[in-house]
Design a protein around this motif. Structure first.
Motif, PDB file in Angstrom:
ATOM      1  N   ALA A   8       0.867  -1.348  -0.075  1.00 60.57           N
ATOM      2  CA  ALA A   8      -0.080  -0.044  -0.004  1.00 60.57           C
ATOM      3  C   ALA A   8       0.950   1.164  -0.059  1.00 60.57           C
ATOM      4  CB  ALA A   8      -1.036  -0.242   1.106  1.00 60.57           C
ATOM      5  N   VAL A  40       0.500   4.078  -3.086  1.00 61.08           N
ATOM      6  CA  VAL A  40      -0.038   5.619  -2.638  1.00 61.08           C
ATOM      7  C   VAL A  40       1.196   6.565  -3.112  1.00 61.08           C
ATOM      8  CG1 VAL A  40      -0.498   7.078  -0.774  1.00 61.08           C
ATOM      9  CG2 VAL A  40      -1.658   4.954  -0.598  1.00 61.08           C
ATOM     10  N   THR A  67      -0.344   4.220   5.794  1.00 64.95           N
ATOM     11  CA  THR A  67      -0.595   3.132   4.925  1.00 64.95           C
ATOM     12  C   THR A  67      -0.192   1.706   5.743  1.00 64.95           C
ATOM     13  OG1 THR A  67       1.621   3.437   3.918  1.00 64.95           O
ATOM     14  CG2 THR A  67      -0.247   4.289   2.507  1.00 64.95           C
TER      15      THR A  67
END
Length: 92
Positions: free
Chosen positions: A26, A30, A74
């Protein structure tokens, strides 16, 4: 009133807690997305790295000396104990 909301709608800087060089994570997804489309300052945060995707990586949010307008978590579990304190410090 509109100026008060600008920081949420168009932050001039974003910290990505849990930023990663590992594809598929993640923090990598991102960060890559921000690098492709975001025009503000980006601060990766992860104690495992010195650099992430070519950007200096900070060990902790508190290590960033510049103003941070938004934070993307995240990898929340690693930071949840200090989340409240850090957000309060960033807003002061």
């Amino acid at each position: 009133m509109k100026e008060d909301l600008d920081i949420f709608i168009s932050p001039s800087s974003v910290a990505v807690v849990g930023a990663s060089n590992e594809e598929g994570k993640a923090g990598n997804i991102v960060l890559r997305s921000l690098l492709e489309s975001y025009r503000g300052r980006i601060y990766p945060v992860n104690p495992k790295y010195d650099n992430v995707l070519g950007l200096r990586c900070y060990r902790r949010l508190i290590d960033i000396k510049e103003r941070v307008d938004a934070v993307s978590y995240t990898h929340l579990r690693a930071h949840e104990t200090s989340l409240h304190l850090v957000c309060r410090l960033l807003l002061e």
